[in-house]
Scaffold this motif. Structure first.
Motif, PDB file in Angstrom:
ATOM      1  N   VAL A   1      -5.858  -1.918 -15.139  1.00 30.61           N
ATOM      2  CA  VAL A   1      -5.430  -1.040 -14.046  1.00 30.61           C
ATOM      3  C   VAL A   1      -4.102  -0.363 -14.409  1.00 30.61           C
ATOM      4  CG1 VAL A   1      -4.715  -0.948 -11.629  1.00 30.61           C
ATOM      5  CG2 VAL A   1      -6.667  -2.358 -12.290  1.00 30.61           C
ATOM      6  N   ARG A   2      -3.202  -1.119 -15.032  1.00 26.46           N
ATOM      7  CA  ARG A   2      -1.908  -0.532 -15.420  1.00 26.46           C
ATOM      8  C   ARG A   2      -2.119   0.570 -16.469  1.00 26.46           C
ATOM      9  NH1 ARG A   2      -0.151  -6.177 -14.731  1.00 26.46           N
ATOM     10  NH2 ARG A   2       1.096  -6.212 -12.818  1.00 26.46           N
ATOM     11  N   LYS A   3      -3.045   0.347 -17.404  1.00 25.31           N
ATOM     12  CA  LYS A   3      -3.351   1.369 -18.420  1.00 25.31           C
ATOM     13  C   LYS A   3      -3.966   2.607 -17.776  1.00 25.31           C
ATOM     14  CE  LYS A   3      -4.257  -0.830 -22.858  1.00 25.31           C
ATOM     15  NZ  LYS A   3      -5.333  -1.401 -23.661  1.00 25.31           N
ATOM     16  N   LEU A   4      -4.871   2.357 -16.847  1.00 23.78           N
ATOM     17  CA  LEU A   4      -5.510   3.481 -16.144  1.00 23.78           C
ATOM     18  C   LEU A   4      -4.452   4.314 -15.426  1.00 23.78           C
ATOM     19  CD1 LEU A   4      -7.947   5.031 -14.972  1.00 23.78           C
ATOM     20  CD2 LEU A   4      -8.078   3.275 -13.176  1.00 23.78           C
ATOM     21  N   LYS A   5      -3.478   3.634 -14.861  1.00 29.84           N
ATOM     22  CA  LYS A   5      -2.416   4.336 -14.142  1.00 29.84           C
ATOM     23  C   LYS A   5      -1.627   5.243 -15.091  1.00 29.84           C
ATOM     24  CE  LYS A   5       1.139   3.475 -10.718  1.00 29.84           C
ATOM     25  NZ  LYS A   5       1.767   2.481  -9.854  1.00 29.84           N
ATOM     26  N   LYS A   6      -1.350   4.741 -16.285  1.00 29.75           N
ATOM     27  CA  LYS A   6      -0.651   5.560 -17.290  1.00 29.75           C
ATOM     28  C   LYS A   6      -1.492   6.774 -17.650  1.00 29.75           C
ATOM     29  CE  LYS A   6       2.525   2.466 -19.603  1.00 29.75           C
ATOM     30  NZ  LYS A   6       2.203   1.125 -20.088  1.00 29.75           N
TER      31      LYS A   6
ATOM     32  N   LYS B   1       0.828  -1.204   0.000  1.00 30.33           N
ATOM     33  CA  LYS B   1       0.000   0.000   0.000  1.00 30.33           C
ATOM     34  C   LYS B   1       0.867   1.261   0.000  1.00 30.33           C
ATOM     35  CE  LYS B   1      -2.109   1.514   3.842  1.00 30.33           C
ATOM     36  NZ  LYS B   1      -2.018   2.963   3.783  1.00 30.33           N
ATOM     37  N   THR B   2       0.573   2.205  -0.910  1.00 33.10           N
ATOM     38  CA  THR B   2       1.314   3.465  -0.908  1.00 33.10           C
ATOM     39  C   THR B   2       0.961   4.291   0.331  1.00 33.10           C
ATOM     40  OG1 THR B   2       1.164   5.697  -1.847  1.00 33.10           O
ATOM     41  CG2 THR B   2      -0.374   4.101  -2.705  1.00 33.10           C
ATOM     42  N   LYS B   3       1.918   5.095   0.778  1.00 33.98           N
ATOM     43  CA  LYS B   3       1.688   5.895   1.984  1.00 33.98           C
ATOM     44  C   LYS B   3       0.695   7.028   1.739  1.00 33.98           C
ATOM     45  CE  LYS B   3       5.771   8.863   1.337  1.00 33.98           C
ATOM     46  NZ  LYS B   3       5.813   8.633  -0.113  1.00 33.98           N
ATOM     47  N   VAL B   4       0.367   7.318   0.475  1.00 36.36           N
ATOM     48  CA  VAL B   4      -0.640   8.351   0.188  1.00 36.36           C
ATOM     49  C   VAL B   4      -2.047   7.849   0.551  1.00 36.36           C
ATOM     50  CG1 VAL B   4      -1.669   9.807  -1.630  1.00 36.36           C
ATOM     51  CG2 VAL B   4       0.800   9.465  -1.551  1.00 36.36           C
ATOM     52  N   LEU B   5      -2.235   6.522   0.574  1.00 34.87           N
ATOM     53  CA  LEU B   5      -3.514   5.983   1.060  1.00 34.87           C
ATOM     54  C   LEU B   5      -3.490   5.987   2.585  1.00 34.87           C
ATOM     55  CD1 LEU B   5      -4.306   2.748  -1.036  1.00 34.87           C
ATOM     56  CD2 LEU B   5      -5.598   4.876  -1.068  1.00 34.87           C
TER      57      LEU B   5
ATOM     58  N   VAL C   1     -10.428   0.585  -6.227  1.00 33.93           N
ATOM     59  CA  VAL C   1      -9.296   0.372  -7.139  1.00 33.93           C
ATOM     60  C   VAL C   1      -8.822   1.729  -7.681  1.00 33.93           C
ATOM     61  CG1 VAL C   1      -8.457  -0.864  -9.163  1.00 33.93           C
ATOM     62  CG2 VAL C   1     -10.312  -1.844  -7.800  1.00 33.93           C
ATOM     63  N   VAL C   2      -9.761   2.579  -8.056  1.00 32.04           N
ATOM     64  CA  VAL C   2      -9.390   3.870  -8.642  1.00 32.04           C
ATOM     65  C   VAL C   2      -8.724   4.758  -7.578  1.00 32.04           C
ATOM     66  CG1 VAL C   2     -10.215   5.903  -9.882  1.00 32.04           C
ATOM     67  CG2 VAL C   2     -11.221   3.659 -10.362  1.00 32.04           C
ATOM     68  N   HIS C   3      -9.226   4.722  -6.344  1.00 33.29           N
ATOM     69  CA  HIS C   3      -8.568   5.485  -5.257  1.00 33.29           C
ATOM     70  C   HIS C   3      -7.106   5.060  -5.118  1.00 33.29           C
ATOM     71  CE1 HIS C   3     -12.451   6.898  -4.299  1.00 33.29           C
ATOM     72  NE2 HIS C   3     -12.466   6.772  -2.999  1.00 33.29           N
ATOM     73  N   LYS C   4      -6.906   3.754  -5.130  1.00 37.52           N
ATOM     74  CA  LYS C   4      -5.556   3.213  -4.957  1.00 37.52           C
ATOM     75  C   LYS C   4      -4.621   3.713  -6.063  1.00 37.52           C
ATOM     76  CE  LYS C   4      -5.149  -1.095  -6.037  1.00 37.52           C
ATOM     77  NZ  LYS C   4      -4.941  -2.146  -5.044  1.00 37.52           N
ATOM     78  N   ILE C   5      -5.105   3.665  -7.305  1.00 38.16           N
ATOM     79  CA  ILE C   5      -4.264   4.064  -8.432  1.00 38.16           C
ATOM     80  C   ILE C   5      -3.970   5.567  -8.382  1.00 38.16           C
ATOM     81  CG2 ILE C   5      -4.140   4.164 -10.971  1.00 38.16           C
ATOM     82  CD1 ILE C   5      -3.813   1.371  -9.562  1.00 38.16           C
TER      83      ILE C   5
END
Ligand SMILES: Cc1ncc(C[n+]2csc(CCOP(=O)(O)OP(=O)(O)O)c2C)c(N)n1
Ligand code: SF4
Ligand code: SF4
Ligand code: SF4
Ligand SMILES: [Mg+2]
Lengths: 253, 78
Positions: free
Chosen positions: A193-198, A16-20, A35-39
């Motif tokens: 999810v990887r595409k959404l991240k890009k 988990k990223t520290k921004v969450l 999922v979108v919050h996480k990305i």
């Protein structure tokens, strides 16, 4: 090799990223919002813009999104996030401003605000969660509900003779000269999810370069409103939502 | 020959048993437990840990971000 020899700090490749925040999300099990919050959080972390990012939350299931990302937030009245974000953006032009809105919020009550903010080319990012329904209030029909899709206010399926065709608002927004990047993504598989991240990374980059509005639709599920399991909801989305809401970039300038 | 081994750790009490990680795993490592956590959810666990390659697909699609992933390169016969 024993599992306990693998599970060691130096072998950690994903966490988990520290921004969450550590708060447990209120979303239903399997909801795309999580999922979108996480990305979003991962991109904010990787771009190192946590101190400079301001999100505007909608009315809808994501009304409490401010509990989940360690950034500055402002809550807006239903559909008015683009207007609030406009003000923030003009007062703090150095910030990375985004709105996070559902389809009821953005395409119904807030249709005017989003069209005009995008037409003005406000230098911000819009994340549009299209789950084809009003999730929060109990699964009522939204402008985006598919033809024939049952909801609590269209129990026999959406009748397009009475209510019009499902609104492809992202296609409308792509026509506006104020937008610089308009894309439709999903978050149902690791590849998606990887595409959404890009896409989110590119959109924040546009914001940093003071380009126009970047608009990312995420075709999503609302398994509670759809009355399907999370896994079945993703399958239903692929089969029924994707043909009407095809994924891909509509504009990238 | 080098071989990749992985392992996941699920934050059991925060898992909502949605099953999205189960279908995202290319190696069929994960299942939902018969037991439930404090909230009554059948939480995710490694039912087939030997097969994990540490690709993080499960963690990436988890809406509640409760999976951590570990990965090592080992000798094939280790
Ligand atoms: C002015 C006003 N009108 C109506 C409502 C009731 N309401 C709350 S959420 C919502 C729609 C939410 O749907 P959507 O934006 O698609 O979000 P989702 O929950 O599906 O993510 C409505 C109509 C409200 N809170 N305020
Ligand atoms: S009602 Fe729908 S959109 Fe809201 S949290 Fe549940 S699954 Fe998600
Ligand atoms: S995706 Fe996450 S919340 Fe869902 S079952 Fe797997 S670990 Fe639990
Ligand atoms: S890391 Fe990859 S192989 Fe291991 S459980 Fe997760 S999805 Fe499966
Ligand atoms: Mg909705």
């Amino acid at each position: 090799m024993d599992i306990k020899d693998i599970i060691k700090e130096e072998n950690l490749v994903y966490s988990k990223t520290k921004v969450l925040t550590d708060n447990v999300m209120h979303y239903c099990p399997g909801c795309t919002h999580g999922v979108v919050h996480k990305i979003l959080a991962e991109v904010i972390d990787e771009l190192n813009i946590q101190e400079k990012t301001i999100g505007v939350t909608p009315v809808g299931c994501a009304v409490l999104a401010y509990n989940y990302l360690h950034i500055d937030w402002q809550e807006a009245a239903h559909g008015r996030a683009p207007a609030v974000a406009t003000a923030i953006n003009r007062l703090y032009p150095e910030k990375y401003v985004f709105t996070y809105q559902g389809d009821g919020d953005l395409a119904s009550i807030g249709a005017a605000e989003i069209i005009h903010a995008c037409n003005r080319g406000e230098k911000m990012l819009v994340i549009f969660i299209n789950n084809g329904i009003y999730g929060m209030t109990g699964g009522q029909m939204a402008p985006t509900t598919l033809e024939g899709m049952p909801t609590s206010t269209s129990p026999y399926g959406r009748d397009v003779k009475m209510t019009g065709q499902p609104l492809k608002i992202t296609e409308l927004i792509a026509q506006l000269p104020g937008t610089c990047y308009v894309t439709r993504q999903a978050a149902h598989t690791p590849a998606a999810v990887r595409k959404l991240k890009k896409a989110i990374t590119k959109a924040f980059d546009n914001t940093g370069k003071k380009k126009g509005t970047s608009f990312i639709e995420v075709v999503s599920t609302c398994n509670s409103g759809w009355k399907l399991s999370p896994v079945k909801s993703n399958e239903w989305m692929v089969e029924h939502m994707f043909p009407y809401y095809p994924l891909g970039d509509m504009k990238d300038e | 020959m080098a071989k990749v081994r992985g392992a996941i750790v699920v934050d059991i009490e925060k898992c909502k048993g949605c099953g999205l990680c189960v279908v995202a795993c290319p190696s069929k490592v994960i299942d939902l437990a018969k037991e439930v956590n404090g909230k009554g959810y059948n939480y995710a666990y490694m039912s087939n840990p030997e097969a994990c390659i540490g690709c993080a697909n499960c963690a990436i699609v988890c809406p509640d971000t409760v999976i951590s992933v570990y990965k090592v390169k080992t000798e094939a016969n280790a």
